[in-house]
Scaffold this active site. Structure first.
Site, mmCIF file in Angstrom:
data_model
loop_
_atom_site.group_PDB
_atom_site.id
_atom_site.type_symbol
_atom_site.label_atom_id
_atom_site.label_comp_id
_atom_site.label_asym_id
_atom_site.label_seq_id
_atom_site.Cartn_x
_atom_site.Cartn_y
_atom_site.Cartn_z
ATOM 1 N N ILE A 230 8.295 5.430 0.467
ATOM 2 C CA ILE A 230 7.532 4.182 0.555
ATOM 3 C C ILE A 230 6.057 4.376 0.232
ATOM 4 C CG2 ILE A 230 6.787 2.343 2.123
ATOM 5 C CD1 ILE A 230 9.446 2.702 3.573
ATOM 6 N N CYS A 231 5.503 5.505 0.574
ATOM 7 C CA CYS A 231 4.063 5.720 0.448
ATOM 8 C C CYS A 231 3.483 5.427 -0.935
ATOM 9 C CB CYS A 231 3.694 7.126 0.898
ATOM 10 S SG CYS A 231 3.969 7.382 2.665
#
Length: 152
Positions: free
Chosen positions: A49-50
């Site tokens: 996700i980052c």
């Protein structure tokens, strides 16, 4: 010190990866007096996700600059891990703000986002020119993942 809205932001400084720099660069709150600071924490480099979140801050960087604000990212990964990730992942090629390598946990500890495993909560702190914290947003994704795992 507990981080609270309306209270002074903790002073911080750390070595950061910055695109185009030949080595770590010292970045801290005191360098940005008179500006707004968008300080965001993310759990780890090389995660799923980052990059989306980091790229979103990058896409809005010019908007922040027009409002006299700077963006600073923080994770507990090392400078060299940041360098490897930000310089190899095509989704991160337009990131031009500093990302602090908080391996000693001073910044994450000061903002009370450090987890027991050495990662950090996903969170954003908006710091005004005085510099006081005016807004926060925190998420403990480990609890969400644990709950989702137990539901299946």
């Amino acid at each position: 010190m507990a981080v609270r809205i309306g209270k002074p932001a903790p002073e911080f400084e750390g070595e950061a990866w910055t695109r185009g720099a030949h080595g770590p660069k010292r970045v801290g709150l005191s360098q940005h007096r008179g500006k707004w600071v968008v300080l965001f924490f993310y759990p780890r480099d090389f995660t799923f996700i980052c990059p989306t979140e980091i790229a979103s801050f990058g896409a809005m960087q010019k908007d922040f600059e027009r409002e006299n604000a700077v963006v600073i990212g923080v994770s507990t990964d090392s400078f060299y891990t940041h360098k490897a990730w930000f310089e190899s992942d095509p989704r991160l090629m337009n990131i031009n703000y500093p990302v602090i390598a908080d391996t000693g946990h001073q910044v994450s500890g000061a903002f009370d986002v450090l987890l027991d495993d050495g990662a950090v909560l996903r969170g954003t702190f908006i710091i005004d020119q005085t510099p006081s914290i005016i807004a926060t947003d925190l998420a403990d994704e480990s609890r969400v993942e644990a709950r989702n795992d137990s539901a299946s």
